[in-house]
Design an enzyme around this catalytic site. Sequence first.
Site, PDB file in Angstrom:
ATOM      1  N   HIS A   1      43.686 100.254  40.303  1.00 29.01           N
ATOM      2  CA  HIS A   1      44.593 101.083  40.917  1.00 29.01           C
ATOM      3  C   HIS A   1      45.666 101.652  40.110  1.00 29.01           C
ATOM      4  O   HIS A   1      45.899 103.009  39.956  1.00 29.01           O
ATOM      5  CB  HIS A   1      45.345 100.544  42.257  1.00 29.01           C
ATOM      6  CG  HIS A   1      45.720 101.866  43.212  1.00 29.01           C
ATOM      7  ND1 HIS A   1      44.681 102.612  43.702  1.00 29.01           N
ATOM      8  CD2 HIS A   1      46.885 102.241  43.574  1.00 29.01           C
ATOM      9  CE1 HIS A   1      45.138 103.459  44.770  1.00 29.01           C
ATOM     10  NE2 HIS A   1      46.594 103.350  44.503  1.00 29.01           N
TER      11      HIS A   1
ATOM     12  N   SER B   1      46.634 108.114  44.297  1.00 22.06           N
ATOM     13  CA  SER B   1      46.827 107.251  45.577  1.00 22.06           C
ATOM     14  C   SER B   1      47.149 107.892  46.717  1.00 22.06           C
ATOM     15  O   SER B   1      46.462 108.933  47.035  1.00 22.06           O
ATOM     16  CB  SER B   1      47.892 106.015  45.173  1.00 22.06           C
ATOM     17  OG  SER B   1      47.826 105.219  46.294  1.00 22.06           O
TER      18      SER B   1
ATOM     19  N   ASP C   1      39.130  99.015  41.681  1.00 19.54           N
ATOM     20  CA  ASP C   1      40.357  99.450  42.383  1.00 19.54           C
ATOM     21  C   ASP C   1      40.417  98.804  43.837  1.00 19.54           C
ATOM     22  O   ASP C   1      39.186  99.068  44.620  1.00 19.54           O
ATOM     23  CB  ASP C   1      40.388 100.813  42.512  1.00 19.54           C
ATOM     24  CG  ASP C   1      41.662 101.573  42.746  1.00 19.54           C
ATOM     25  OD1 ASP C   1      42.228 100.676  43.645  1.00 19.54           O
ATOM     26  OD2 ASP C   1      42.022 102.657  42.589  1.00 19.54           O
TER      27      ASP C   1
END
Length: 428
Positions: free
Chosen positions: A403, A201, A372
């Site tokens: 995610h 991320s 995601d």
Amino acid sequence: MVKSATLLCPIIYLNHVTNLLSSIGAHAYIAEVVEPEFSLNMIMVIRLLIWNITEFQKHPFTIYKKSRTHFPCLYALEVITDDGYVLRMHRFPEGRINYPGRRNKPPVYLQHGILVDAANWFTVSHADQALPLILVEAGFDVWLGNTRGTRYSRKHVSENISSSDDYWDFTVSEMGKYDLPAFIDFVNQHTGQKVHFIGHSLGTTQFFAAFSEWKVEEKVKTATLLSPIAFLNHIRAHFVVISAKAYIGEIAGTFGIPFVDLKVQPLSAITYAFCNVPGINCWEVFSKFSGPNCCMNASTVNLYLHNWPEAASIKTLTHLSQNIRTGIFSKYDYGNPATNREHYGVPEAPVYDIQTSIPKDFPLLFCHGGLDALADPKDVQRTLSILRSHRNIHEIYVDNYAHYDFINAMTAKDVLYPDVVNFIKAHD
């Protein structure tokens, strides 16, 4: 610069777990950590099973299986960035079974994402599902960083800055420019080897930004990017998009709010109580932010809430909001040409040029998911398209992953992490 190093073998108390006795047929205990500054979520909140109290007393920070093999103690180190932030890093030097005592193990550095710290790598239901421990068992020397603003990295060399709103005057750019080199330089100097980078991320965003700030390839051998985020054009987390378009970060800044911390009372207690209502699966609630994660263990929600959300600077959130609105990957825009020129020497916030800043033969592994909501497949493909002339790019696409699945999914140890290990070994 390294400030200090501590071997973390903390005080541990034992709780007898009677409901486990029938299921495992053994005298079992659960070990949890009581340590004022570092609660060792890094391992111990994974509910470590202790099979032999005598052995446990000899090795108080240990994961035991029935064979009594174990992970050695965890090192905690503090490094100081060039702009004075004191950051904590953790290290697993070796595993329980494979490669014990081997010297010159390849170092791997892991960088967490937004609103979490390094403990997030361990928000799983079993130690064998945690990527750092899988890497340790595969023979790597594993290091984990905690970026500025997280609970383990909340200090500055200046006490005045540590205790003031000035501490929170940073964006993603500073993390890539100062935090990552501080961590990676130390690992490089300590091991004498280039580092294999793994980010998730916002950790990948920092890595992309870093290439415009320093010669990453001189210290880093490979990069594995989980849910990689450079562009945010197609982000599907509706609350995030609405907040960005409503200029919530900028509004908060005008009121002098330096950071946001949702882990405060009574909000934290309300969230915890809500997630423990029978029939409520809070992973489904979190999916509104991350996308519908496919493979989370509902029993790990309380563990996740113990670590999430971490505090974040308003300036960082504003920086990300700017990139959502503009559709470009750039440095923080100060809002007027004069201030931008003061910081950057140009009237507009500079755009990160990942096409030319990343060497064409640098090994990159992109791991992304079809569901995601933050690292949307279209945005990841845009990044890959920009890098299409690069010769050493690899891609893993998991169509049902969102995610958080890349870090916390029960299935990642089977469908993803073996390929990550093989990629690193192939380029070591």
